[in-house]
Design a protein around this motif. Structure first.
Motif, mmCIF file in Angstrom:
data_model
loop_
_atom_site.group_PDB
_atom_site.id
_atom_site.type_symbol
_atom_site.label_atom_id
_atom_site.label_comp_id
_atom_site.label_asym_id
_atom_site.label_seq_id
_atom_site.Cartn_x
_atom_site.Cartn_y
_atom_site.Cartn_z
ATOM 1 N N UNK A 13 -36.643 18.480 -79.982
ATOM 2 C CA UNK A 13 -35.337 17.848 -80.095
ATOM 3 C C UNK A 13 -35.197 16.905 -81.265
ATOM 4 N N UNK A 14 -36.148 16.957 -82.217
ATOM 5 C CA UNK A 14 -36.060 16.101 -83.400
ATOM 6 C C UNK A 14 -35.198 16.777 -84.467
ATOM 7 N N UNK A 15 -34.697 16.013 -85.436
ATOM 8 C CA UNK A 15 -33.760 16.583 -86.410
ATOM 9 C C UNK A 15 -34.401 17.214 -87.640
ATOM 10 N N UNK A 16 -35.712 17.001 -87.877
ATOM 11 C CA UNK A 16 -36.304 17.395 -89.154
ATOM 12 C C UNK A 16 -36.825 18.831 -89.140
ATOM 13 N N UNK A 17 -35.910 19.764 -88.921
ATOM 14 C CA UNK A 17 -36.196 21.189 -89.041
ATOM 15 C C UNK A 17 -35.132 21.792 -89.950
ATOM 16 N N UNK A 18 -35.431 22.941 -90.490
ATOM 17 C CA UNK A 18 -34.506 23.538 -91.449
ATOM 18 C C UNK A 18 -34.561 25.060 -91.368
ATOM 19 N N UNK A 19 -33.605 25.675 -92.011
ATOM 20 C CA UNK A 19 -33.550 27.132 -92.146
ATOM 21 C C UNK A 19 -33.666 27.431 -93.635
ATOM 22 N N UNK A 20 -34.524 28.377 -93.984
ATOM 23 C CA UNK A 20 -34.993 28.496 -95.363
ATOM 24 C C UNK A 20 -34.914 29.940 -95.844
ATOM 25 N N UNK A 21 -34.446 30.125 -97.075
ATOM 26 C CA UNK A 21 -34.441 31.470 -97.660
ATOM 27 C C UNK A 21 -34.537 31.379 -99.176
ATOM 28 N N UNK A 22 -35.225 32.333 -99.754
ATOM 29 C CA UNK A 22 -35.329 32.422 -101.214
ATOM 30 C C UNK A 22 -35.322 33.888 -101.616
ATOM 31 N N UNK A 23 -34.912 34.135 -102.829
ATOM 32 C CA UNK A 23 -35.099 35.442 -103.457
ATOM 33 C C UNK A 23 -36.192 35.283 -104.510
ATOM 34 N N UNK A 24 -37.206 36.112 -104.415
ATOM 35 C CA UNK A 24 -38.342 36.055 -105.330
ATOM 36 C C UNK A 24 -38.354 37.303 -106.195
ATOM 37 N N UNK A 25 -38.582 37.106 -107.477
ATOM 38 C CA UNK A 25 -38.651 38.210 -108.434
ATOM 39 C C UNK A 25 -39.936 38.076 -109.236
ATOM 40 N N UNK A 26 -40.750 39.123 -109.211
ATOM 41 C CA UNK A 26 -42.012 39.132 -109.960
ATOM 42 C C UNK A 26 -42.844 37.885 -109.669
ATOM 43 N N UNK A 27 -42.904 37.523 -108.399
ATOM 44 C CA UNK A 27 -43.791 36.459 -107.970
ATOM 45 C C UNK A 27 -43.232 35.054 -107.992
ATOM 46 N N UNK A 28 -42.006 34.864 -108.502
ATOM 47 C CA UNK A 28 -41.435 33.521 -108.594
ATOM 48 C C UNK A 28 -40.017 33.492 -108.020
ATOM 49 N N UNK A 29 -39.625 32.363 -107.392
ATOM 50 C CA UNK A 29 -38.283 32.275 -106.826
ATOM 51 C C UNK A 29 -37.216 32.148 -107.907
ATOM 52 N N UNK A 30 -36.098 32.850 -107.716
ATOM 53 C CA UNK A 30 -34.982 32.786 -108.671
ATOM 54 C C UNK A 30 -33.706 32.272 -108.016
#
Length: 268
Positions: free
Chosen positions: A101-118
């Protein structure tokens, strides 16, 4: 992203990620602080029906031809290794905190291209805060640009991370300020990107889904995030797990990394 700039493909991807995470956040909040089914998986890691519901939604919403998929709550399909681009997702980063019930959670997404996030998005549903970044275009919180804090000093620096690592830093300089634990690792690193804290540490075995989005946010906000050898993180490898991590503004990152190298035995 600044409104005056033309929207690049990566900026549009970041906005798409953000839209999806906001909707995923609505799903997570329906379960939050209510009766919820949960269980444990490998390494005594908790998972809940909310994690699965958000994961299912994001995969349906984001999946597209030609993109791989890697998520904490989806069985790993190694076909991702041959994908030039892929989505890396954590439907709820900080599940222990979420279940408590604590607030410090998140929802996370990235697009990665050739090993690095873009492109990257991190959403904090309890605060309704959305962080976006696109490669070469800066980082923002709720549409307002963010940047890391400046400086090099360890004394007075606000640092978050595992207790044992913080204790080692305190032994070197008692004037360091230990921030309360931030249970979502992605959010911990993002606090560096927005200058709310000066540095963040992560122990070994953090995964791609914990780090990829925050990695881009930190870099686009003017900071650095690397392993303790000073190497940039590479994503979408066969084993998506990393060593110990340091994130900070570039000058402070360089100073702390130099200190850790000199005191290698203490930080091994």
């Amino acid at each position: 992203m600044p409104a005056s700039k033309p929207r690049s493909e990566n900026a549009m991807l970041a906005e798409e990620l953000g839209d999806a995470l906001r909707l995923g956040g609505q799903i997570a909040l329906k379960y939050f602080r209510g009766t919820i089914k949960s269980w444990t998986k490998g390494h005594d890691s908790p998972v809940s029906e909310a994690d699965i519901a958000v994961d299912d939604f994001l995969r349906e919403r984001l999946s597209r031809a030609g993109y791989g998929w890697l998520s904490e709550e989806t069985k790993d399909d190694r076909a991702r290794l041959s994908s030039e681009r892929l989505f890396i997702v954590d439907p709820i980063d900080g599940t222990r905190s979420y279940l408590a019930g604590r607030p410090d959670w998140s929802i996370v997404a990235a697009v990665v291209e050739k090993g690095r996030p873009v492109a990257a998005a991190i959403y904090v549903p309890v605060d309704d805060d959305l962080y976006l970044a696109a490669s070469g275009e800066g980082a923002a919180r709720n549409g307002v640009p963010i940047e890391v804090s400046s400086g090099t000093a360890l004394a007075g620096a606000r640092i978050a991370g595992p207790k044992n690592m913080l204790e080692r830093l305190t032994a070197i300089d008692p004037a360091t300020i230990h921030e309360p634990k931030i249970h979502s690792l992605a959010l911990r690193m993002t606090r560096v990107a927005e200058g709310r804290i000066d540095a963040a540490l992560a122990a070994v075995n953090a995964s791609d889904w914990d780090l990829a989005a925050a990695d881009l946010l930190v870099h686009e906000a003017g900071g650095a995030i690397t392993n303790f050898a000073g190497e940039a993180l590479v994503y979408n490898l066969h084993d998506p797990v990393h060593g110990a991590i340091l994130a900070a503004g570039r000058d402070r990152h360089a100073a702390m990394l130099d200190l850790m190298r000199k005191r290698r035995k203490e930080f091994a």
